[in-house]
Design an enzyme around this catalytic site. Sequence first.
Site: not given
Lengths: 255, 255
Positions: B35, B57, B170
């Site tokens: 990734d 992603k 986050m």
Amino acid sequence: TPGRVYLVGAGPGDPELLTRKAERVLREADVILHDRLVSPEILALAGPGPERIYAGKQCGDHHVPQGRTEELLIRYARQGLTVVRLKGGDPFIFGRGGEEQDALRAAGIPCEVVPGVTAALGCAAATGIPLTHRDHSRSVLFLTGHDREGRSPDDWAALTKADRTLVVYMGLGPLAGFCDGLRRHGLPDDWPVAVIAEGTTSKQQVVRGTLRDIADRAARAGLPSPALTLIGRVVDAADDTTLAATAAGTAVLTE
Amino acid sequence: TPGRVYLVGAGPGDPELLTRKAERVLREADVILHDRLVSPEILALAGPGPERIYAGKQCGDHHVPQGRTEELLIRYARQGLTVVRLKGGDPFIFGRGGEEQDALRAAGIPCEVVPGVTAALGCAAATGIPLTHRDHSRSVLFLTGHDREGRSPDDWAALTKADRTLVVYMGLGPLAGFCDGLRRHGLPDDWPVAVIAEGTTSKQQVVRGTLRDIADRAARAGLPSPALTLIGRVVDAADDTTLAATAAGTAVLTE
């Protein structure tokens, strides 16, 4: 000029689960202070050069007092040596790394922290139990079964959230009381639990059960301490073939 | 006979923080699906043999849909290949490893999980912020700022316990709202917070502040996403010299 202290995580048990940096730093050390959770196989990675000193504790019975360990780190560093403080798991997850860092800072000794794979991550991988999973668990809480004063957790609501995985670093003694607390505060009797001893090593043992029966099952299996307890719906995300395989000492999941 | 899939944690960023096992498995792979969080320096550890395929992603914008990644893992394994699925951090901490394991099990493909140093542990070590500390923090909660449906946390009481460290995986977008939630639910305005981007790498940036001002400070510093946010009294256990040093890209604490 003073030497330097590395606070190094040795990972969960399998010598292959040390980081590349931990291995390098071990080889560069003049002296290694290690605790009981660090196996001879891991110490062998340091090669023949460094002196090894045992500075561990055994199940709460402090063979070497914490203050004495800090004194030794400071004394060796002041001799200009490169000192490795090697700890099972990660230095900053229930590993007293913070206290040793405080002592070194107060003494003016340069200190560097090398993280490690904490037992939770190692045991999860070795049993195929995902700590988070978008279908089952939005968060993970790492805690001990009791604090320095022996107190139980005081906010059970945080521990009984259905979409939260609990990882409990404790011996087997408090397990029954801890599970009873979770049941009294709202988790169902059949909520899934796994207890893992010597996780990621060839001696790994996994006992699976529910909040109602896990303490009995773990006791009957004679699991050694310390053990790691995983609680939550994710425990059921690893199927029985997985756990049967891992209990035999292999981390292969689906064979 | 089918091949095998390894779900492998690449650690927090520094190539030296891969485990020895991750490095070995990379070198043995026929094909590596990685990734975006996995750097070229880490992929270089695999040597010249394995084919590299991007299956990441980018900040929630799914360049390669998750189902497509799982299809690729299964297809290559059915060709008899040794497949490595290489993920930033640890596969089972907000890494979708559980979903990939589910898909592989359903397809009958043998799968093994290699844990990694998750960003929380790497960033804590690199900033000298102990996630637990007997004087400050009895537990650590790993969570995301919002779930799959974009919902905020729903049990703020668990997040506002004074002796609990929060680790929030986050982007910076939800940071202000998250900190406001913690203040509304009882934490003081001046409660300590650190935000770390590209932790453990030479590009590491650390911004320190309080619940009241951290979102503004992080925005002014132009921190990239994803970032890791550490909240709790332990943030003050790393002194300013530590954070100044680590912001410059070194993990040395007390110089």
